[in-house]
Design an enzyme around this catalytic site. Structure first.
Site, PDB file in Angstrom:
ATOM      1  N   HIS A  79      -1.431   7.252  -0.296  1.00 35.43           N
ATOM      2  CA  HIS A  79      -0.212   6.580  -0.564  1.00 35.43           C
ATOM      3  C   HIS A  79       0.494   6.906  -2.155  1.00 35.43           C
ATOM      4  O   HIS A  79      -0.504   6.694  -2.996  1.00 35.43           O
ATOM      5  CB  HIS A  79      -0.484   5.276  -0.355  1.00 35.43           C
ATOM      6  CG  HIS A  79      -0.755   4.922   1.158  1.00 35.43           C
ATOM      7  ND1 HIS A  79      -1.081   3.653   1.540  1.00 35.43           N
ATOM      8  CD2 HIS A  79      -0.870   5.598   1.910  1.00 35.43           C
ATOM      9  CE1 HIS A  79      -1.439   3.597   2.904  1.00 35.43           C
ATOM     10  NE2 HIS A  79      -1.249   4.885   3.135  1.00 35.43           N
ATOM     11  N   TYR A  97       2.970   5.652  -5.054  1.00 37.10           N
ATOM     12  CA  TYR A  97       3.825   4.722  -5.481  1.00 37.10           C
ATOM     13  C   TYR A  97       3.880   5.002  -6.862  1.00 37.10           C
ATOM     14  O   TYR A  97       3.933   6.268  -7.459  1.00 37.10           O
ATOM     15  CB  TYR A  97       3.723   3.312  -5.152  1.00 37.10           C
ATOM     16  CG  TYR A  97       3.697   3.208  -3.591  1.00 37.10           C
ATOM     17  CD1 TYR A  97       4.816   2.954  -2.994  1.00 37.10           C
ATOM     18  CD2 TYR A  97       2.614   3.057  -2.943  1.00 37.10           C
ATOM     19  CE1 TYR A  97       5.099   2.539  -1.767  1.00 37.10           C
ATOM     20  CE2 TYR A  97       2.831   2.682  -1.537  1.00 37.10           C
ATOM     21  CZ  TYR A  97       3.949   2.512  -1.053  1.00 37.10           C
ATOM     22  OH  TYR A  97       4.252   2.374   0.308  1.00 37.10           O
TER      23      TYR A  97
END
Length: 551
Positions: free
Chosen positions: A229, A231
């Site tokens: 992930h 970010y």
């Protein structure tokens, strides 16, 4: 799902990134044959049952919190996605999704010709988040769904648990991950299994990267894919390319299972490099998320409406290396070589209605197709240049974010499920209204959401107190203590000295009568952080209330 960290954690994060060790040489055994035909791993790649490469291009959808938004799957497909990652709950933290509900979701994915990645969200941040469930409990949930999932290996990927470890002792991630994979294989599951990284999915301490080969080899079928992930940890091109290339070089399968682009106080993710690198390496990506976030800067649509794409949604679907230009439907649905190759007929000539200073609604006679039309693309035409400005599942769309008193030319294309696109429709000319005039009846609320050394996050709410909608607005105010805006969502700022002007994003361009829009921003500050004392909208002074502070 994105999780925030303290400044201390971020400093540790950066130190960790500098010291991350790479995956060792690609010395693991050749991938073993999957137990059943369907999606599987071969030579480090995700393949379909027929051996064709399958590159996931899609988004995340928060089904467990919004179970009534089933139409979203059709809308996501109409925008070009070939995959959707569906948020489920095993009942530990949120309401459990029943076998009947999961069966319905799978059926909806198949009806909309989408590959379905199913994930248990209750594991998010285990070890740091006290409410989180362990991976072993998530594995038990999947075993309880075995009768629903059996036979769906060509259509469903099982993502055991979302972000299943926080930042506390992330080395503890490896053994439970191995155990959960082996528990599912022991129960007879033959699906491709997806595993998320620790550190709230971002692996900034490199635990998944260092132990990926160990986890992969623990799967008796070799049918396992890793999910990172991305970010605010991934705010430079080097970090992104280094991480993804390490897996590719080791022939270990990986995708970007979640990612964000809008900047916040923790950093500015480099989504352009994420998407470009995924396309160059032919790796999957699944953007977060369709709609319904508590932090709406990550919503791709406003209120689940595909006709109201946010700037983030427009970037993911229609920007460079975006879903619309890179997605290919799974061959199990007839996409790719040998599938449906007949394009729809051209849509009829569009007509315009409900034209305002910043928007216009277009309608057109529907196109036809030998299999079925799944969506339409509205383009702005300027000479030989076309720019996609809206998409829809039916013969109607509203184009937003236009400039007042400006002439535009629009046309429409039709698409089918296999990605075939029609010839372009005839064009229609539209001239927007002059706008809301030089004045506006308004009130503005300002508050500081949070502060840290040298910076803060603020929020501005603009309310329309007049008797008509406000369109094409410009907000003005002055900072008193040398503050400087660094990022903003909901609007585009320009700052000269203390003076700040803000123009709207497409989804905040119109303020309805009695309604309001909210802007969020981050800024630097030198210790004193007084609120602005006056605001103007389109040159007229707005009423202000007492500034609110989080301190």
């Amino acid at each position: 799902m994105r999780r925030m960290r303290s400044l201390t954690a971020l400093l540790a994060l950066l130190a960790g990134l500098l010291g991350i060790t790479g995956i060792g040489p690609a010395a693991h055994a050749e991938p073993r044959a999957p137990l059943a035909a369907g999606l599987h791993i071969g030579n480090g790649r995700l393949l379909e049952g027929n051996g064709n490469d399958f590159v996931m291009r899609g988004v995340n959808h928060a089904h467990t919190w919004y179970p009534g938004e089933i139409q979203s799957l059709a809308d996501i497909k109409a925008l070009g996605a070939n995959t959707v990652r569906v948020v489920l709950s095993n009942g530990h933290r949120w309401t459990k999704n029943s076998p009947e509900d999961v069966a319905s979701i799978i059926a909806q994915c198949k009806a909309n010709r989408l590959i379905c990645v199913l994930e248990v969200h209750d594991t998010t941040g285990y070890g740091e988040e006290s409410a989180a469930a362990p991976l072993d409990q998530a594995a038990d949930y999947w075993i309880g769904l075995k009768s629903v999932l059996a036979g769906q290996e060509s259509y469903v990927i099982i993502n055991i648990g979302n972000e299943p470890w926080g930042n506390t002792d992330p080395e503890g991630w490896t053994a439970p991950t191995v155990a959960a994979v082996q528990k599912l294989r022991g129960a007879g599951f033959q699906h491709t299994i997806m595993v998320d990284a620790p550190n709230w999915g971002q692996d900034w301490q490199g635990v998944m990267r260092a132990n990926a080969q160990t986890v992969y080899e623990a799967d008796t079928t070799g049918n396992l894919i890793f999910s990172i992930h991305m970010y605010s940890v991934y705010d430079t091109a080097q970090e992104i390319t280094d991480y993804l290339n390490a897996f590719v070089d080791a022939k270990l399968p990986i995708l970007i299972g979640e990612f964000g682009g809008p900047a916040d106080q923790w950093g500015d993710p480099d989504e352009n490099t994420m998407m470009a690198t995924a396309e160059r390496l032919r790796l999957g990506y699944l953007a977060w998320s369709w709609s319904g976030n508590t932090d709406p800067i990550l919503d791709m649509t406003v209120d689940f409406d595909p006709a109201r794409l946010t700037d983030w949604g427009k970037r993911v679907f229609n920007g460079p290396d975006g879903i619309a230009s890179t997605s290919r439907e799974a061959t199990v649905y007839g996409g790719g070589p040998g599938g449906d190759t007949q394009a729809p007929t051209a849509p009829g000539t569009p007509t315009a209605s409900a034209v305002t200073a910043t928007s216009a609604t277009l309608t057109w006679p529907a196109a036809t197709d030998n299999v079925g039309v799944t969506g339409y693309d509205v383009v702005r035409v300027s000479g030989s240049t076309e720019t996609r400005v809206a998409t829809s599942t039916g013969p109607r769309a509203t184009v937003t974010g236009l400039t007042a008193n400006t002439s535009y030319t629009f046309a429409v294309y039709a698409r089918d499920a296999a990605g075939n696109r029609s010839a372009r429709s005839a064009t229609v000319g539209v001239t927007t209204e002059k706008g809301g005039g030089s004045g506006a009846a308004c009130s503005v609320g300002y508050r500081v959401v949070g502060e840290w050394s040298g910076g803060f996050q603020g929020e501005i709410a603009i309310r329309n107190t007049g008797t008509a909608p406000i369109s094409g607005w410009t907000l003005g105010f002055d900072f008193a203590n040398g503050q400087s805006v660094t990022n903003m969502w909901g609007g585009t700022p320009k700052q000269t000295g203390a003076a700040v002007t803000v123009t709207p994003a497409s989804y905040t361009a119109t303020i309805p009568t009695g309604g309001s829009v909210t802007l969020g921003f981050t800024a630097t500050q030198g210790g004193t952080n007084s609120a602005p004392t006056a605001f103007t909208l389109n040159g007229s002074a707005c009423a202000t209330g007492q500034a609110l502070s989080s301190k």
